[in-house]
Scaffold this motif. Structure first.
Motif, PDB file in Angstrom:
ATOM      1  N   LEU A  11      40.475  37.896  30.900  1.00  0.00           N
ATOM      2  CA  LEU A  11      40.289  38.453  32.250  1.00  0.00           C
ATOM      3  C   LEU A  11      40.130  37.340  33.292  1.00  0.00           C
ATOM      4  O   LEU A  11      40.680  37.412  34.396  1.00  0.00           O
ATOM      5  CB  LEU A  11      39.065  39.384  32.264  1.00  0.00           C
ATOM      6  CG  LEU A  11      39.237  40.729  31.551  1.00  0.00           C
ATOM      7  CD1 LEU A  11      37.907  41.473  31.516  1.00  0.00           C
ATOM      8  CD2 LEU A  11      40.296  41.562  32.276  1.00  0.00           C
ATOM      9  N   LYS A  12      39.350  36.294  32.922  1.00  0.00           N
ATOM     10  CA  LYS A  12      39.162  35.173  33.837  1.00  0.00           C
ATOM     11  C   LYS A  12      40.493  34.477  34.111  1.00  0.00           C
ATOM     12  O   LYS A  12      40.807  34.102  35.246  1.00  0.00           O
ATOM     13  CB  LYS A  12      38.163  34.185  33.264  1.00  0.00           C
ATOM     14  CG  LYS A  12      36.723  34.655  33.307  1.00  0.00           C
ATOM     15  CD  LYS A  12      35.781  33.588  32.759  1.00  0.00           C
ATOM     16  CE  LYS A  12      34.326  34.027  32.854  1.00  0.00           C
ATOM     17  NZ  LYS A  12      33.397  32.979  32.320  1.00  0.00           N
ATOM     18  N   LYS A  13      41.287  34.298  33.057  1.00  0.00           N
ATOM     19  CA  LYS A  13      42.592  33.653  33.219  1.00  0.00           C
ATOM     20  C   LYS A  13      43.511  34.492  34.114  1.00  0.00           C
ATOM     21  O   LYS A  13      44.210  33.970  34.983  1.00  0.00           O
ATOM     22  CB  LYS A  13      43.240  33.453  31.853  1.00  0.00           C
ATOM     23  CG  LYS A  13      44.508  32.607  31.876  1.00  0.00           C
ATOM     24  CD  LYS A  13      45.013  32.345  30.481  1.00  0.00           C
ATOM     25  CE  LYS A  13      46.233  31.410  30.524  1.00  0.00           C
ATOM     26  NZ  LYS A  13      47.292  31.938  31.367  1.00  0.00           N
ATOM     27  N   GLN A  14      43.470  35.810  33.896  1.00  0.00           N
ATOM     28  CA  GLN A  14      44.274  36.694  34.734  1.00  0.00           C
ATOM     29  C   GLN A  14      43.840  36.602  36.202  1.00  0.00           C
ATOM     30  O   GLN A  14      44.668  36.555  37.113  1.00  0.00           O
ATOM     31  CB  GLN A  14      44.173  38.138  34.229  1.00  0.00           C
ATOM     32  CG  GLN A  14      44.895  38.378  32.918  1.00  0.00           C
ATOM     33  CD  GLN A  14      44.719  39.808  32.428  1.00  0.00           C
ATOM     34  OE1 GLN A  14      44.154  40.657  33.125  1.00  0.00           O
ATOM     35  NE2 GLN A  14      45.188  40.080  31.203  1.00  0.00           N
ATOM     36  N   ASN A  15      42.515  36.576  36.402  1.00  0.00           N
ATOM     37  CA  ASN A  15      42.000  36.471  37.777  1.00  0.00           C
ATOM     38  C   ASN A  15      42.431  35.159  38.427  1.00  0.00           C
ATOM     39  O   ASN A  15      42.774  35.105  39.612  1.00  0.00           O
ATOM     40  CB  ASN A  15      40.479  36.586  37.783  1.00  0.00           C
ATOM     41  CG  ASN A  15      39.987  38.001  37.520  1.00  0.00           C
ATOM     42  OD1 ASN A  15      40.740  38.958  37.735  1.00  0.00           O
ATOM     43  ND2 ASN A  15      38.764  38.149  37.044  1.00  0.00           N
ATOM     44  N   THR A  16      42.392  34.087  37.583  1.00  0.00           N
ATOM     45  CA  THR A  16      42.816  32.778  38.099  1.00  0.00           C
ATOM     46  C   THR A  16      44.284  32.807  38.488  1.00  0.00           C
ATOM     47  O   THR A  16      44.682  32.325  39.557  1.00  0.00           O
ATOM     48  CB  THR A  16      42.566  31.686  37.056  1.00  0.00           C
ATOM     49  OG1 THR A  16      41.174  31.643  36.729  1.00  0.00           O
ATOM     50  CG2 THR A  16      42.998  30.325  37.591  1.00  0.00           C
ATOM     51  N   ASP A  17      45.107  33.415  37.613  1.00  0.00           N
ATOM     52  CA  ASP A  17      46.539  33.510  37.896  1.00  0.00           C
ATOM     53  C   ASP A  17      46.798  34.340  39.152  1.00  0.00           C
ATOM     54  O   ASP A  17      47.638  33.993  39.995  1.00  0.00           O
ATOM     55  CB  ASP A  17      47.271  34.127  36.696  1.00  0.00           C
ATOM     56  CG  ASP A  17      47.246  33.220  35.468  1.00  0.00           C
ATOM     57  OD1 ASP A  17      47.007  32.004  35.656  1.00  0.00           O
ATOM     58  OD2 ASP A  17      47.467  33.719  34.356  1.00  0.00           O
ATOM     59  N   ILE A  18      46.063  35.463  39.235  1.00  0.00           N
ATOM     60  CA  ILE A  18      46.213  36.325  40.417  1.00  0.00           C
ATOM     61  C   ILE A  18      45.803  35.577  41.676  1.00  0.00           C
ATOM     62  O   ILE A  18      46.443  35.648  42.721  1.00  0.00           O
ATOM     63  CB  ILE A  18      45.384  37.608  40.247  1.00  0.00           C
ATOM     64  CG1 ILE A  18      45.980  38.482  39.140  1.00  0.00           C
ATOM     65  CG2 ILE A  18      45.318  38.383  41.560  1.00  0.00           C
ATOM     66  CD1 ILE A  18      45.129  39.680  38.774  1.00  0.00           C
ATOM     67  N   GLY A  19      44.704  34.808  41.575  1.00  0.00           N
ATOM     68  CA  GLY A  19      44.238  34.023  42.724  1.00  0.00           C
ATOM     69  C   GLY A  19      45.277  33.013  43.162  1.00  0.00           C
ATOM     70  O   GLY A  19      45.522  32.844  44.371  1.00  0.00           O
ATOM     71  N   LEU A  20      45.900  32.331  42.179  1.00  0.00           N
ATOM     72  CA  LEU A  20      46.937  31.356  42.510  1.00  0.00           C
ATOM     73  C   LEU A  20      48.133  32.027  43.173  1.00  0.00           C
ATOM     74  O   LEU A  20      48.715  31.502  44.142  1.00  0.00           O
ATOM     75  CB  LEU A  20      47.380  30.615  41.244  1.00  0.00           C
ATOM     76  CG  LEU A  20      46.345  29.665  40.613  1.00  0.00           C
ATOM     77  CD1 LEU A  20      46.853  29.111  39.288  1.00  0.00           C
ATOM     78  CD2 LEU A  20      46.035  28.518  41.581  1.00  0.00           C
ATOM     79  N   LYS A  21      48.504  33.189  42.628  1.00  0.00           N
ATOM     80  CA  LYS A  21      49.619  33.934  43.228  1.00  0.00           C
ATOM     81  C   LYS A  21      49.292  34.359  44.658  1.00  0.00           C
ATOM     82  O   LYS A  21      50.142  34.292  45.556  1.00  0.00           O
ATOM     83  CB  LYS A  21      49.955  35.149  42.373  1.00  0.00           C
ATOM     84  CG  LYS A  21      50.596  34.799  41.031  1.00  0.00           C
ATOM     85  CD  LYS A  21      50.893  36.050  40.217  1.00  0.00           C
ATOM     86  CE  LYS A  21      51.530  35.683  38.884  1.00  0.00           C
ATOM     87  NZ  LYS A  21      51.816  36.884  38.058  1.00  0.00           N
ATOM     88  N   LEU A  22      48.045  34.811  44.856  1.00  0.00           N
ATOM     89  CA  LEU A  22      47.640  35.224  46.206  1.00  0.00           C
ATOM     90  C   LEU A  22      47.679  34.041  47.171  1.00  0.00           C
ATOM     91  O   LEU A  22      48.075  34.175  48.336  1.00  0.00           O
ATOM     92  CB  LEU A  22      46.238  35.840  46.168  1.00  0.00           C
ATOM     93  CG  LEU A  22      46.128  37.225  45.533  1.00  0.00           C
ATOM     94  CD1 LEU A  22      44.664  37.660  45.441  1.00  0.00           C
ATOM     95  CD2 LEU A  22      46.916  38.246  46.338  1.00  0.00           C
ATOM     96  N   VAL A  23      47.250  32.874  46.677  1.00  0.00           N
ATOM     97  CA  VAL A  23      47.291  31.666  47.514  1.00  0.00           C
ATOM     98  C   VAL A  23      48.729  31.344  47.888  1.00  0.00           C
ATOM     99  O   VAL A  23      49.043  31.033  49.037  1.00  0.00           O
ATOM    100  CB  VAL A  23      46.631  30.480  46.784  1.00  0.00           C
ATOM    101  CG1 VAL A  23      46.912  29.178  47.541  1.00  0.00           C
ATOM    102  CG2 VAL A  23      45.127  30.703  46.661  1.00  0.00           C
ATOM    103  N   ASN A  24      49.621  31.429  46.880  1.00  0.00           N
ATOM    104  CA  ASN A  24      51.035  31.152  47.138  1.00  0.00           C
ATOM    105  C   ASN A  24      51.624  32.148  48.140  1.00  0.00           C
ATOM    106  O   ASN A  24      52.366  31.771  49.051  1.00  0.00           O
ATOM    107  CB  ASN A  24      51.826  31.192  45.826  1.00  0.00           C
ATOM    108  CG  ASN A  24      51.489  30.029  44.913  1.00  0.00           C
ATOM    109  OD1 ASN A  24      51.076  28.962  45.370  1.00  0.00           O
ATOM    110  ND2 ASN A  24      51.655  30.219  43.603  1.00  0.00           N
ATOM    111  N   VAL A  25      51.284  33.430  47.931  1.00  0.00           N
ATOM    112  CA  VAL A  25      51.763  34.456  48.854  1.00  0.00           C
ATOM    113  C   VAL A  25      51.230  34.209  50.263  1.00  0.00           C
ATOM    114  O   VAL A  25      51.948  34.318  51.255  1.00  0.00           O
ATOM    115  CB  VAL A  25      51.358  35.859  48.359  1.00  0.00           C
ATOM    116  CG1 VAL A  25      51.640  36.903  49.441  1.00  0.00           C
ATOM    117  CG2 VAL A  25      52.102  36.206  47.080  1.00  0.00           C
TER     118      VAL A  25
END
Length: 234
Positions: A11-25
Motif C-alpha cells: 500500500l505504501k509503495k502504491q501511495n508513493t507511485d500515485i504521489g509520483l504520478k500526481l507530481v508528474n501530472v
C-alpha cells in the motif's frame, strides 16, 4: 503478521507511485498552463496591434475624406421650397452676408439626404462645393461677422436662423458634437473648427488645443459626464 506487513508495504509503495504520478501530472499541467498563458498573452498582443492598425487606418481614411471637403460648406436652417434652385438659394445666402458668388464658382450645390416628410420644420442642410478654397474662406469669414444670420430675403416664409459651417465627415461631426458638450461641461469657453480640425480653448489668450480623437478629449478636456458650466462659444 507477515502478510499484513507485506500488504502495508504494498500500500505504501502504491501511495508513493500515485504521489509520483500526481507530481508528474501537476508539473505537466503547470507547464501547459504556462504555455497557455503565453499563447493568450501573444494573442492579446496581436489583437491590440490589430486594433491599433484599424484605428490608424480609420484615422487616415477620415483625414483623407476631410481633406477632400476642403472646398465644401454646409448651410443649415434654410427652409426648403418645392422645385427650388439650390444654387440660386446659395448665391442669395452669400449676397446677404456681403459675398459676391457667381454660378461659375459653384461646383455643386444640393440638399443633403432624402427629402423629409416634415421638411418645413426640419429642412435638410445644403452642401456647397466651390471651385476655389479662397471663396470658401471668404464666405466663412463673412458669415461669422454677419451673425446672427436668418433666412429672411433668401427664401419665402417664416424667417429662421441660418448657420454656415465647414463641411465635416460623419466622424468629425460626432467628435465636434462631443467636443462642444465636453468643453461646456469642463468650463472651456471656446470650441471651433478650422480647416477640418476641431479646437478648444479654456479662456482668452490661452493656446488652442487640437482635438482629433476621443482620446484627445479625455486627455486635454476631461472625462464625460461632468456637470455643465458656462456656454461655449464657437
Amino acid at each position: 503478521m507477515r502478510l499484513l506487513r507485506q500488504l502495508v508495504y504494498d500500500l505504501k509503495k502504491q501511495n508513493t507511485d500515485i504521489g509520483l504520478k500526481l507530481v508528474n501530472v501537476s508539473e505537466t499541467l503547470e507547464h501547459k498552463l504556462v504555455e497557455f498563458d503565453k499563447k493568450i498573452a501573444e494573442r492579446d498582443n496581436e489583437i491590440l496591434l490589430l486594433k491599433n492598425s484599424v484605428s490608424e487606418l480609420q484615422h487616415r481614411l477620415n483625414f483623407s475624406e476631410q481633406e477632400n471637403m476642403r472646398s465644401e460648406l454646409e448651410i443649415f436652417g434654410v427652409p426648403e421650397e418645392n422645385n427650388e434652385n439650390v444654387s440660386h438659394v446659395v448665391m442669395l445666402t452669400a449676397r446677404k452676408i456681403g459675398v459676391q458668388l457667381v454660378d461659375s464658382e459653384i461646383d455643386e450645390a444640393f440638399r443633403a439626404g432624402a427629402r423629409r416628410s416634415n421638411a418645413v420644420e426640419r429642412p435638410r442642410s445644403i452642401i456647397l462645393r466651390l471651385t476655389r478654397r479662397s471663396k470658401r474662406s471668404d464666405i466663412l469669414k463673412a458669415a461669422k461677422n454677419r451673425r446672427p444670420l436668418t433666412s429672411e430675403d433668401i427664401v419665402k416664409g417664416t424667417s429662421s436662423k441660418v448657420f454656415i459651417n465647414e463641411r465635416l465627415t460623419k466622424t468629425n461631426k460626432e467628435l465636434f458634437r462631443n467636443a462642444r458638450i465636453r468643453a461646456q461641461a469642463h468650463g472651456f469657453r471656446f470650441c471651433w473648427i478650422r480647416n477640418g480640425t476641431i479646437y478648444v480653448r479654456k479662456a482668452e489668450k490661452q493656446p488652442p488645443i487640437p482635438i482629433r480623437s476621443s482620446a484627445d478629449l479625455d486627455d486635454n478636456v476631461g472625462p464625460p459626464g461632468a456637470p455643465a458650466s458656462d456656454t461655449v462659444t464657437a
